[in-house]
Design a protein around this motif. Structure first.
Motif, mmCIF file in Angstrom:
data_model
loop_
_atom_site.group_PDB
_atom_site.id
_atom_site.type_symbol
_atom_site.label_atom_id
_atom_site.label_comp_id
_atom_site.label_asym_id
_atom_site.label_seq_id
_atom_site.Cartn_x
_atom_site.Cartn_y
_atom_site.Cartn_z
ATOM 1 N N ASN A 44 0.891 -1.325 -0.019
ATOM 2 C CA ASN A 44 -0.040 -0.052 -0.123
ATOM 3 C C ASN A 44 0.784 1.038 -0.007
ATOM 4 O O ASN A 44 0.342 2.220 -0.482
ATOM 5 C CB ASN A 44 -0.851 0.150 1.252
ATOM 6 N N ILE A 45 2.144 1.143 0.680
ATOM 7 C CA ILE A 45 2.846 2.341 0.513
ATOM 8 C C ILE A 45 3.319 2.639 -0.927
ATOM 9 O O ILE A 45 3.154 3.738 -1.117
ATOM 10 C CB ILE A 45 4.055 2.110 1.334
ATOM 11 N N PHE A 46 3.675 1.578 -1.386
ATOM 12 C CA PHE A 46 4.267 2.116 -3.178
ATOM 13 C C PHE A 46 3.072 2.494 -3.800
ATOM 14 O O PHE A 46 2.763 3.175 -4.738
ATOM 15 C CB PHE A 46 4.940 0.772 -3.423
ATOM 16 N N LEU A 47 1.781 1.727 -3.548
ATOM 17 C CA LEU A 47 0.636 2.051 -4.222
ATOM 18 C C LEU A 47 0.218 3.462 -4.106
ATOM 19 O O LEU A 47 -0.339 4.196 -4.864
ATOM 20 C CB LEU A 47 -0.600 1.066 -3.835
ATOM 21 N N ALA A 48 0.409 3.985 -2.759
ATOM 22 C CA ALA A 48 -0.207 5.525 -2.554
ATOM 23 C C ALA A 48 0.817 6.429 -3.363
ATOM 24 O O ALA A 48 0.257 7.157 -3.920
ATOM 25 C CB ALA A 48 -0.249 5.703 -1.114
ATOM 26 N N ILE A 49 2.134 5.923 -3.352
ATOM 27 C CA ILE A 49 3.054 6.929 -3.965
ATOM 28 C C ILE A 49 2.589 6.745 -5.469
ATOM 29 O O ILE A 49 2.585 7.924 -6.150
ATOM 30 C CB ILE A 49 4.476 6.528 -3.635
ATOM 31 N N LEU A 50 2.579 5.749 -6.269
ATOM 32 C CA LEU A 50 2.335 5.628 -7.599
ATOM 33 C C LEU A 50 0.928 6.164 -8.007
ATOM 34 O O LEU A 50 0.987 6.925 -8.977
ATOM 35 C CB LEU A 50 2.210 4.042 -7.902
ATOM 36 N N LEU A 51 -0.041 6.096 -7.089
ATOM 37 C CA LEU A 51 -1.240 6.632 -7.336
ATOM 38 C C LEU A 51 -1.157 8.171 -7.421
ATOM 39 O O LEU A 51 -1.663 8.774 -8.232
ATOM 40 C CB LEU A 51 -2.321 6.197 -6.463
ATOM 41 N N SER A 52 -0.596 8.563 -6.519
ATOM 42 C CA SER A 52 -0.601 10.215 -6.125
ATOM 43 C C SER A 52 0.274 10.722 -7.345
ATOM 44 O O SER A 52 -0.282 11.630 -7.748
ATOM 45 C CB SER A 52 0.315 10.295 -4.903
ATOM 46 N N TYR A 53 1.382 10.214 -7.757
ATOM 47 C CA TYR A 53 2.012 10.844 -9.008
ATOM 48 C C TYR A 53 1.537 10.654 -10.153
ATOM 49 O O TYR A 53 1.515 11.563 -11.168
ATOM 50 C CB TYR A 53 3.509 10.322 -9.107
ATOM 51 N N LEU A 54 0.550 9.637 -10.512
ATOM 52 C CA LEU A 54 -0.232 9.406 -11.516
ATOM 53 C C LEU A 54 -1.365 10.364 -11.640
ATOM 54 O O LEU A 54 -1.615 10.926 -12.667
ATOM 55 C CB LEU A 54 -0.971 8.037 -11.639
ATOM 56 N N MET A 55 -2.086 10.965 -10.555
ATOM 57 C CA MET A 55 -3.039 11.907 -10.483
ATOM 58 C C MET A 55 -2.636 12.921 -10.598
ATOM 59 O O MET A 55 -3.154 13.915 -11.318
ATOM 60 C CB MET A 55 -3.570 11.678 -8.950
ATOM 61 N N ASP A 56 -1.140 13.290 -10.282
ATOM 62 C CA ASP A 56 -0.641 14.720 -10.792
ATOM 63 C C ASP A 56 -0.462 14.740 -12.027
ATOM 64 O O ASP A 56 -0.698 15.712 -12.491
ATOM 65 C CB ASP A 56 0.506 14.615 -9.922
ATOM 66 N N TRP A 57 -0.064 13.483 -12.583
ATOM 67 C CA TRP A 57 0.174 13.743 -14.028
ATOM 68 C C TRP A 57 -0.906 13.867 -14.894
ATOM 69 O O TRP A 57 -1.078 14.470 -15.795
ATOM 70 C CB TRP A 57 0.835 12.191 -14.615
ATOM 71 N N ARG A 58 -2.039 13.106 -14.251
ATOM 72 C CA ARG A 58 -3.532 13.366 -14.751
ATOM 73 C C ARG A 58 -3.964 14.857 -14.824
ATOM 74 O O ARG A 58 -4.478 15.443 -15.736
ATOM 75 C CB ARG A 58 -4.362 12.328 -14.361
ATOM 76 N N THR A 59 -3.521 15.463 -13.770
ATOM 77 C CA THR A 59 -4.167 16.796 -13.528
ATOM 78 C C THR A 59 -3.202 17.609 -14.352
ATOM 79 O O THR A 59 -3.809 18.584 -14.852
ATOM 80 C CB THR A 59 -4.185 17.138 -11.804
ATOM 81 N N MET A 60 -1.929 17.585 -14.455
ATOM 82 C CA MET A 60 -1.302 18.208 -15.486
ATOM 83 C C MET A 60 -1.728 18.122 -16.938
ATOM 84 O O MET A 60 -1.647 19.153 -17.629
ATOM 85 C CB MET A 60 0.362 17.968 -15.180
ATOM 86 N N ARG A 61 -2.021 17.138 -17.267
ATOM 87 C CA ARG A 61 -2.370 16.554 -18.542
ATOM 88 C C ARG A 61 -3.851 17.398 -19.127
ATOM 89 O O ARG A 61 -4.141 18.152 -19.836
ATOM 90 C CB ARG A 61 -2.630 15.025 -18.829
#
Length: 347
Positions: A130-147
């Motif tokens: 879950n630690i790595f999933l949280a980090i991955l999801l957080s950066y994916l959502m940032d990428w989505r927001t930027m896009r």
């Protein structure tokens, strides 16, 4: 993707995790050889629900607080101690659940009693993924927001540029037409009312209809016809234009004011006061393909050395509205100017 959809996906993920843990329990024979609904509903389901709930709480503390506040701001040194501190805070919770609550309802995960460090290892192992999933999801959502933000900016720039280009439709034509109509009224010409009516239709189209991204092709053609008729009135009958439309136009749409620059350019730089040297305009519709051709004799006497802005604008508009869906060819011969345009239209 809407925020509510994302929330549903979060809920769906944890439900899947719960179902997966329940299936694992059933597969390991926790309920014995036969399914015991009472044992499942009163012991297994509450235990697994609490396990998943505690993992979810830890996940969102990391996802919503620790990662944004520390990790994303470059404070890795602060993030790691904060993460470890959170694990240590959760250790008593896991210890209480495993050693006190679960046994009270008839569930015991481990044969031996837990000590503190063993509880720490259980906490870490339960949340390691879950630690790595949280980090991955957080950066994916940032990428989505930027896009999404980039797409919004590009759309706004697109709209702004189109609005600017549309505003560049030659105002000098309107001024000349108004002067021509004024001259007709001074002469008390019978053509003045008809010319004024056509001018009002032209202005209505430019101010209202052209606000839409696409308009019926039939309206665009009527607009061109009004422009041509007003030009003929201004030239007091000494204006020869052959305008022909071939094919079905009723079901198709086109970007407004996309053809007028070519017509205005022909009037501005061409000679058309002789019957044997008219401006020739041909529109051919075949299925969803528009083929627009216009040719005129070049008037070398009134050739405008500063001209060409209208053509530059229409080329830019075509590239924005019909990328890879149009083909424009312009030939400037010694005495003739020819435009050949093909556009794949929308219905």
């Amino acid at each position: 993707m809407k925020k509510t959809t994302i929330n549903y996906l979060h809920v769906g993920y944890w439900l899947l995790v719960l179902v997966q843990t329940l299936l694992v329990s059933l597969g390991t024979g926790v309920l014995g050889t036969t399914f015991d609904w009472r044992l499942f509903s009163q012991i297994v389901l509450p235990v697994k629900f609490l396990q998943v709930l505690s993992s979810a709480i830890f996940f969102y503390i990391n996802y919503l607080f620790l990662i944004p506040v520390f990790l994303k701001k470059g404070n890795v040194i602060k993030y790691l101690p904060s993460l470890i501190a959170t694990l240590l805070i959760f250790t008593p919770l896991y210890y209480f659940l495993e050693q006190r609550l679960y046994p009270m309802i008839g569930w015991k995960s481990y044969d031996a009693d837990l000590n503190f460090w063993f509880a720490v290892m259980i906490t870490l192992s339960s949340n390691f993924i879950n630690i790595f999933l949280a980090i991955l999801l957080s950066y994916l959502m940032d990428w989505r927001t930027m896009r999404i933000q980039k797409e919004i900016i590009e759309k706004e720039q697109f709209k702004t540029e189109l609005a600017f280009l549309k505003s560049q439709v030659n105002p000098h034509y309107l001024f000349n037409t108004i002067n021509d109509i004024y001259a007709l009224t001074q002469q008390q010409s019978a053509e003045a009312p008809n010319a004024l009516l056509k001018l009002s239709e032209l202005l209505r189209y430019m101010l209202r209809e052209s606000d839409d991204q696409f308009v019926p092709l039939s309206k665009e053609i009527i607009y061109l016809e009004n422009v041509i008729e007003l030009q003929k009135i201004g030239q007091k009958g000494l204006s020869f234009v052959n305008f022909e439309v071939v094919g079905e136009v009723n079901k198709l749409k086109i970007a407004p004011l996309i053809l007028i620059n070519f017509v205005e350019n022909a009037f501005k730089h061409g000679t058309f006061n002789k019957k044997n040297n008219p401006i020739n305009i041909l529109i051919i519709i075949h299925e969803q393909l528009l083929h627009f051709q216009i040719s005129n004799q070049i008037n070398h006497v009134k050739k405008d050395k500063t001209g060409g802005i209208g053509l530059v604008n229409v080329k830019r508009r075509l590239s924005l509205i019909y990328p890879e869906k149009h083909e424009l060819t312009i030939h400037q011969l010694e005495n003739e100017f020819i435009v050949d345009l093909k556009i794949a239209l929308y219905d």
